[in-house]
Write an enzyme that holds these catalytic residues in place. Sequence first.
Site, PDB file in Angstrom:
ATOM      1  N   ALA A  66       0.856  -1.179   0.000  1.00  0.00           N
ATOM      2  CA  ALA A  66       0.000   0.000   0.000  1.00  0.00           C
ATOM      3  C   ALA A  66       0.892   1.229   0.000  1.00  0.00           C
ATOM      4  CB  ALA A  66      -0.878  -0.017   1.237  1.00  0.00           C
ATOM      5  N   GLY A  79       0.475  -5.108   0.796  1.00  0.00           N
ATOM      6  CA  GLY A  79      -0.569  -5.079  -0.229  1.00  0.00           C
ATOM      7  C   GLY A  79      -0.097  -5.662  -1.555  1.00  0.00           C
ATOM      8  N   GLU A 121      -0.617  -9.176  -1.260  1.00  0.00           N
ATOM      9  CA  GLU A 121      -2.064  -9.416  -1.217  1.00  0.00           C
ATOM     10  C   GLU A 121      -2.667  -9.379  -2.631  1.00  0.00           C
ATOM     11  OE1 GLU A 121      -2.483  -6.420   1.943  1.00  0.00           O
ATOM     12  OE2 GLU A 121      -3.706  -7.909   2.999  1.00  0.00           O
ATOM     13  N   GLU A 180       3.398  -5.618   7.453  1.00  0.00           N
ATOM     14  CA  GLU A 180       2.546  -4.586   8.047  1.00  0.00           C
ATOM     15  C   GLU A 180       2.762  -4.425   9.543  1.00  0.00           C
ATOM     16  OE1 GLU A 180       1.609  -6.748   5.775  1.00  0.00           O
ATOM     17  OE2 GLU A 180       0.219  -5.845   4.341  1.00  0.00           O
TER      18      GLU A 180
HETATM   19  N1  3HC Z   1       4.583   3.414   0.153  1.00  0.00           N
HETATM   20  C1  3HC Z   1       5.095   4.627  -0.138  1.00  0.00           C
HETATM   21  N2  3HC Z   1       6.415   4.847  -0.309  1.00  0.00           N
HETATM   22  C2  3HC Z   1       7.239   3.800  -0.197  1.00  0.00           C
HETATM   23  C3  3HC Z   1       6.780   2.517   0.109  1.00  0.00           C
HETATM   24  C4  3HC Z   1       5.379   2.337   0.288  1.00  0.00           C
HETATM   25  N3  3HC Z   1       4.862   1.135   0.568  1.00  0.00           N
HETATM   26  N4  3HC Z   1       7.831   1.668   0.164  1.00  0.00           N
HETATM   27  C5  3HC Z   1       8.923   2.410  -0.101  1.00  0.00           C
HETATM   28  N5  3HC Z   1       8.562   3.696  -0.323  1.00  0.00           N
HETATM   29  C6  3HC Z   1       9.451   4.806  -0.692  1.00  0.00           C
HETATM   30  C7  3HC Z   1      10.505   5.103   0.351  1.00  0.00           C
HETATM   31  O1  3HC Z   1      10.012   5.984   1.337  1.00  0.00           O
HETATM   32  C8  3HC Z   1      11.591   5.717  -0.477  1.00  0.00           C
HETATM   33  O2  3HC Z   1      11.198   7.058  -0.727  1.00  0.00           O
HETATM   34  P1  3HC Z   1      12.300   8.215  -0.876  1.00  0.00           P
HETATM   35  O3  3HC Z   1      13.133   7.799  -2.062  1.00  0.00           O
HETATM   36  O4  3HC Z   1      11.503   9.433  -1.068  1.00  0.00           O
HETATM   37  O5  3HC Z   1      13.076   8.184   0.395  1.00  0.00           O
HETATM   38  C9  3HC Z   1      11.495   4.976  -1.805  1.00  0.00           C
HETATM   39  O6  3HC Z   1      10.182   4.391  -1.833  1.00  0.00           O
HETATM   40  C10 3HC Z   1      12.507   3.851  -1.963  1.00  0.00           C
HETATM   41  O7  3HC Z   1      12.448   3.025  -0.796  1.00  0.00           O
HETATM   42  P2  3HC Z   1      13.764   2.423  -0.136  1.00  0.00           P
HETATM   43  O8  3HC Z   1      14.802   3.477  -0.019  1.00  0.00           O
HETATM   44  O9  3HC Z   1      13.345   1.701   1.087  1.00  0.00           O
HETATM   45  O10 3HC Z   1      14.200   1.406  -1.280  1.00  0.00           O
HETATM   46  P3  3HC Z   1      14.872  -0.021  -1.159  1.00  0.00           P
HETATM   47  O11 3HC Z   1      15.116  -0.444  -2.550  1.00  0.00           O
HETATM   48  O12 3HC Z   1      15.991  -0.003  -0.187  1.00  0.00           O
HETATM   49  O13 3HC Z   1      13.761  -0.984  -0.508  1.00  0.00           O
HETATM   50  C11 3HC Z   1      11.549  -1.930  -0.255  1.00  0.00           C
HETATM   51  C12 3HC Z   1      12.579  -1.264  -1.194  1.00  0.00           C
HETATM   52  C13 3HC Z   1      12.089  -3.296   0.224  1.00  0.00           C
HETATM   53  C14 3HC Z   1      10.281  -2.099  -0.995  1.00  0.00           C
HETATM   54  C15 3HC Z   1      11.369  -1.035   0.994  1.00  0.00           C
HETATM   55  O14 3HC Z   1      11.104   0.284   0.560  1.00  0.00           O
HETATM   56  C16 3HC Z   1      10.234  -1.427   1.893  1.00  0.00           C
HETATM   57  O15 3HC Z   1      10.395  -2.325   2.712  1.00  0.00           O
HETATM   58  N6  3HC Z   1       9.086  -0.739   1.764  1.00  0.00           N
HETATM   59  C17 3HC Z   1       7.957  -0.926   2.648  1.00  0.00           C
HETATM   60  C18 3HC Z   1       7.240  -2.213   2.400  1.00  0.00           C
HETATM   61  C19 3HC Z   1       6.033  -2.310   3.285  1.00  0.00           C
HETATM   62  O16 3HC Z   1       6.096  -2.111   4.487  1.00  0.00           O
HETATM   63  N7  3HC Z   1       4.893  -2.639   2.693  1.00  0.00           N
HETATM   64  C20 3HC Z   1       3.670  -2.781   3.421  1.00  0.00           C
HETATM   65  C21 3HC Z   1       2.915  -1.502   3.365  1.00  0.00           C
HETATM   66  S1  3HC Z   1       1.458  -1.519   4.360  1.00  0.00           S
HETATM   67  C22 3HC Z   1       0.329  -2.358   3.409  1.00  0.00           C
HETATM   68  O17 3HC Z   1       0.633  -2.811   2.327  1.00  0.00           O
HETATM   69  C23 3HC Z   1      -1.067  -2.416   3.971  1.00  0.00           C
HETATM   70  C24 3HC Z   1      -1.947  -3.386   3.228  1.00  0.00           C
HETATM   71  O18 3HC Z   1      -1.955  -4.607   3.877  1.00  0.00           O
HETATM   72  C25 3HC Z   1      -3.341  -2.861   3.136  1.00  0.00           C
END
Ligand code: 3HC
Length: 708
Positions: free
Chosen positions: A70, A109, A112, A132
């Site tokens: 997400a 997501g 998912e 999450e």
């Molecule tokens: N939403 C918005 N922005 C995101 C994002 C997300 N899910 N994931 C990463 N970003 C952004 C980062 O803030 C960063 O932004 P910036 O360049 O402005 O600083 C940019 O994307 C690149 O991220 P990273 O520097 O972390 O890049 P990496 O290549 O090192 O890592 C990744 C990539 C493994 C995908 C890592 O970013 C990550 O773990 N992201 C979060 C994943 C996550 O927690 N997903 C679950 C979200 S909650 C959800 O999905 C709810 C659902 O169940 C309804």
Amino acid sequence: MTLDPSADAALVTRELRGKVLLVTIDHAPVNALSADVRRGLLAAIEAADADKSIEAVLIVGAGRNFIAGADIREFGKPPVPPSLPDVCNRIEACTKPVVAAIHGAALGGGLEVALAAHYRIAVDGAKLGLPEVQLGLLPGAGGTQRTPRLIGAAAALDLILSGRHTGAKEAHAMGLVDRVGRSSDILAEGLAYTHELLAAHAPVRRTRDAAALADRDASLAAVATARAETAKKSRGLFSPLKIVEAVEAAIEQPFDGGLRLERKLFLQCIDSPQRAGLIHAFFAEREVLKAPETRDAKPRALDAIGVVGGGTMGAGIAVAVLDAGLPVTMIERDDASLARGRAHIEKVYDGLIAKGRLSAEKKAQIMTRWSGSTSYDALARADLVIEAVFEDLAVKQAVFAELDRVCKAGAVLATNTSYLDIDALAASISRPADVIGLHFFSPANIMKLLEVVVPKQVRADVVATAFELAKKLRKTPVRAGVCDGFIGNRVLAVYRSAADAMMEDGASPYQIDAAVRAFGFPMGPFQVVDLAGGDIGWATRKRRAATRNPAARYVQIADRLCERGWFGQKTGRGFYLYPEGSRSGTPDPEVEAIIDAERVRAGITPRTFTDEEIVRRYMAAMINEGANVVHEHIALRPLDVDVTFLYGYGFPRYRGGPMKYADMIGLPKILADIREFANEDPLFWRASPLLIDLVERGADFASLNQSA
Ligand code: 3HC
Ligand code: NAI
């Protein structure tokens, strides 16, 4: 042929590949599921269902990832339709087989979406997971319902409660994906698999109908185990038990009922302050990497590292460098000290061997990258040298004079000093522009924080090199300015003083520690003193005695303990008793008697404190000094203070850091507290000009986080 995507779906493109509709999510940097992406995905599935010539759908991600989840930036804002659960349900309901081809991250997501598809293929390098929980959430788009139906309750609970990533092979073994691609060419692999499925007349196969929960008793037993473990392990965290509840519903309820409960619990998590704290931490730890110098300058080479001093810190730093695969040359004063330095390093690796986490061969291999010498000439080829000798400016200046003499032009000369004036140290040699502070935390091979202390004359590329080193060592760097204690230790000194004052005024150190632990820190301030060694702070206090403001309150209790040789764990007693090398202390009535005597000496009539008041004072002191540190540009932004405390001082991550916590409590309340406490000690409780200014403007610390 490229189909014309609707204007709002430009981040999701559609292309016909024969009878397969190729749907590509192209939303840099990580294909997060923003409202436009969700709309685009929905429209693509609608189009596939409506078009007779399309027989299957293939979903892929452009760039380095499938979908990172997400869009975290949308949380806390008003929801924009379509919701992700609706999109996932629509994908699953598609009347034609939908295939997800996964490379890079398929997280939250993102996974998912893949679970809502009918078939899944992943290639090497794929990272699948439901992280999450790390954001204070639970999978909110069917993840808690589809995952257990697909891979069973125990495996699903493990994945969702840990938030860990799995690779393609493990995901295949656990049944999360149907196939592992042979090559890393995700498009070719995805298309080949889809064509194969079509050729075999593979049916639409919905995860909601999958049967891994068929053994109801075993599934419920897995839930009971997870509930008991979670209640024990995730003290104070909100979302883990909600996760267990949602997975339980997958067993107890029909799919749609489970989804409804998941939604309800997800929204509760979204509304929790822990979600706000954890997501702040997520972005803050990425923002700290963007110091101005890292944008403007290129790092210098980092192929050979020197460390001067093989004591607690020098050895720990050397291990961190060795663990990053780099060679280290260690310098010590004499052969015996050098042998001790090497022994400190070996002890770390021997500990890992004893725990079965390292082989003796691997250790031997790592140690080939270590070399030691008592001659500074051995540092002639080092790209960066980190000094970690005694905390004494004259000793450090003598070391830097040697470094100035032997190091090649362009070598970065770093000091691990905790408090000393790095500007003065830099000014003492002929190349001040190459001098920087690298303040590691003990144990240096474990602790993630690295304060990058930026003196006046340093060149930007030296700062960029320090950030690059942090990356190689897998540390979290925070840029700090030069002052006594930089960000962390400067703020620490102030809230420690607040704790000392409470102790002298009537709270026991044990009550203070317990209150601070209940707030979420792993240890209270007096436990920390006992762990680090009371003698360290004592030496600092003695050094500063001459320059201390005589009007400032000075609590002598810790000195009384040190005078008795009670330095904490290493001497068997400090604020606590540690019988026979025990690491968990017990309260000491003799310490309480000493405290009583000190109260009498200071003419103080003890009073009682509630735990709530203890935390209020502790936090007010921390926040106020944090504000001063930002005000004086020692920290770039409030978020830099937050990351310092999250990574170096055990601040509970779910509260986001002291400055985020202050915003959540409300700055007017914090200021009112400080003004109330100032009635007792106006010299100590002086409200930071920044805090006053923000309150007057009706602003918060978050408003300053964009401005670096
Ligand atoms: N939403 C918005 N922005 C995101 C994002 C997300 N899910 N994931 C990463 N970003 C952004 C980062 O803030 C960063 O932004 P910036 O360049 O402005 O600083 C940019 O994307 C690149 O991220 P990273 O520097 O972390 O890049 P990496 O290549 O090192 O890592 C990744 C990539 C493994 C995908 C890592 O970013 C990550 O773990 N992201 C979060 C994943 C996550 O927690 N997903 C679950 C979200 S909650 C959800 O999905 C709810 C659902 O169940 C309804
Ligand atoms: P330590 O006393 O354990 O080690 C210092 C080492 O430096 C000793 O092995 C000594 O032999 C060596 N040394 C002294 N003079 C030397 C010289 N001229 N040339 C070569 N080697 C010399 O001290 P510790 O705790 O490792 O601290 C080192 C530095 O790190 C200090 O500046 C301290 O403030 C800082 N620091 C300490 C932290 C801690 O928790 N101990 C945390 C962060 C920084």
